[in-house]
Scaffold this active site. Structure first.
Site, PDB file in Angstrom:
ATOM      1  N   ASP A  51     -39.670  34.840  28.250  1.00  0.00           N
ATOM      2  CA  ASP A  51     -39.961  34.832  26.822  1.00  0.00           C
ATOM      3  C   ASP A  51     -39.203  33.715  26.117  1.00  0.00           C
ATOM      4  O   ASP A  51     -38.164  33.246  26.583  1.00  0.00           O
ATOM      5  CB  ASP A  51     -39.582  36.184  26.203  1.00  0.00           C
ATOM      6  N   TYR A 123     -28.560  37.830  36.506  1.00  0.00           N
ATOM      7  CA  TYR A 123     -28.727  37.615  35.070  1.00  0.00           C
ATOM      8  C   TYR A 123     -27.449  38.023  34.342  1.00  0.00           C
ATOM      9  O   TYR A 123     -26.767  38.981  34.737  1.00  0.00           O
ATOM     10  CB  TYR A 123     -29.886  38.456  34.522  1.00  0.00           C
TER      11      TYR A 123
END
Length: 319
Positions: A51, A123
Site C-alpha cells: 500500500d 517487518y
C-alpha cells in the site's frame, strides 16, 4: 548456466511501495492453533504489503541483463561486475532525485526469483506513544498513539500470537491466499530511542566529562565523579521550588516502540492487523487473552509505520 547470463539481485533502500490495493476491515474472528504441516510453504501465496506509505529498508528485485558489444553487434560479452552495476544504477537514481538507492548487487542463478525464492521476511513497525503531536520529521514515518502503552501487556500478547496458527482474523477481505495458515517465527515489541535523536545538555556534559576523564590522573577517587545520567533526556530543568519541568522551546519526546514480525510469508495486511491488536492490548481496549480470539474488529495500523526490514535468501556470499 554460463556466468555471463546470470541474474543480478538488487536490494534497495528507502523505497516506498506505492502500488495501492483496496482495504477492508472485514475479517473472521478466530485464531485457531493448528497441528500439522505448514501450508505457508506455498510461497506463491505470499501477500506483499504494497500500500501507499509502506516503507522498505531493504527490498530486493531481480533483473536479467545481457551485455552486448557496441563494436560487434550481436556479440554477447561477459557481464559487468556487480559494483559497476551498483554505481551505474545509483548514478541515474540520484540524477533523477529518486527516493531509493541500491545498496548491494549480486549475481545469482538463472532460476532465482526475488519473491518466490525468499526464505524469510522481517517487518518492523514503529509506534510513537505520547500526547504531543508528531514532529514534522516523524510524519508519515510512524503511528502516533496518544495513549500510554502497557509494554508488558503487549509483550505477553506477542507470545500468544507466535507460532503456527490459523490467522483468519488477521487477513484483509482482499487477501487472495488459499490458506490462512501461517507460522509466525517472531513477534516482539521493543522500546527504543525516538528518532531523530539529539543529545541533551546533561548527556553532552556527561560525554565530555568521560572524554576528559580518560586523560585525568588515575588516582582520582570515584567520589569525585559527577552522578551518571543514563537514558534519553527531554532537556528537563529544575525551578526555584525544586520542581522538574520541561525546558521552554524543547519538544517532549515520545516513547518509541518497534514491533518486529518475522515469518516465511504473511497474509495481506497481516502485520498491520497484528499491530492493531497489540496496540489495543497496550491501551487496555483488549486483554491479552483477547489477542488470540478477536471477536471485534480492532483498528488496522496505518501504512506509515510499516517497514520491510529484511528478506532472507539462500545465497552464497559475494566474493
Amino acid at each position: 548456466m554460463p556466468a555471463e547470463q546470470s541474474t543480478p539481485s538488487v536490494p534497495q533502500i528507502s523505497h516506498q511501495l506505492r502500488n495501492q490495493r483496496p482495504e477492508s476491515p472485514r475479517r473472521p474472528s478466530k485464531l485457531a492453533k493448528i497441528d500439522g504441516g505448514d501450508f505457508s510453504d506455498d510461497v506463491e501465496e505470499e501477500e506483499i504489503e504494497s500500500d501507499a506509505g509502506v516503507h522498505a529498508l531493504s527490498n530486493v528485485c531481480h533483473v536479467d541483463i545481457e551485455r552486448i558489444s557496441k563494436r560487434k553487434p550481436g556479440e554477447v560479452l561477459p557481464p559487468h561486475e556487480p559494483s559497476v552495476v551498483k554505481r551505474a544504477v545509483n548514478h541515474f537514481l540520484q540524477k533523477n532525485e529518486g527516493d531509493m538507492m541500491v545498496i548491494d548487487v549480486q549475481c545469482v542463478p538463472s532460476d532465482f526469483h526475488a519473491r518466490y525464492k525468499a526464505q524469510e521476511r522481517t517487518y518492523f513497525y514503529r509506534l510513537l506513544s505520547g500526547k504531543e503531536p508528531l514532529s514534522t520529521f516523524e510524519k508519515d514515518r510512524a503511528w502516533h498513539v496518544p495513549e500510554e502503552l502497557d509494554l508488558l501487556a503487549v509483550q505477553k500478547a506477542c507470545q500468544v500470537l507466535i507460532g503456527h496458527h490459523d490467522f483468519s482474523s488477521f487477513r484483509a477481505a482482499a487477501c487472495q491466499a488459499k490458506s490462512p495458515i501461517r507460522t509466525l517465527e517472531e513477534l516482539t515489541v521493543t522500546e527504543v530511542a525516538s528518532s531523530p535523536y539529539f543529545p541533551s545538555l546533561l548527556e553532552r556534559e556527561q560525554s565530555n566529562y568521560a572524554t576528559l576523564g580518560s586523560f585525568s590522573n588515575s588516582n582520582k577517587s570515584e567520589t569525585d565523579c559527577p552522578p551518571c545520567v543514563t537514558g534519553p533526556s527531554n532537556q528537563l530543568i529544575e525551578n526555584s521550588g525544586g520542581e522538574v519541568i520541561q525546558g521552554f522551546g524543547i519538544r517532549k519526546r515520545h516513547r518509541c516502540f518497534v514491533v518486529t514480525a518475522r515469518a516465511r510469508s504473511f497474509l495481506y495486511h497481516q502485520v498491520r492487523l497484528l499491530v492493531g491488536v497489540l496496540k489495543s492490548v497496550g491501551t487496555g481496549d483488549l486483554t491479552v487473552s483477547d489477542a488470540k480470539n478477536v471477536s471485534a474488529a480492532s483498528p488496522m495500523a496505518p501504512a506509515s509505520g510499516l517497514y520491510l526490514g529484511h528478506v532472507k535468501y539462500d545465497l552464497s556470499p559475494n566474493i
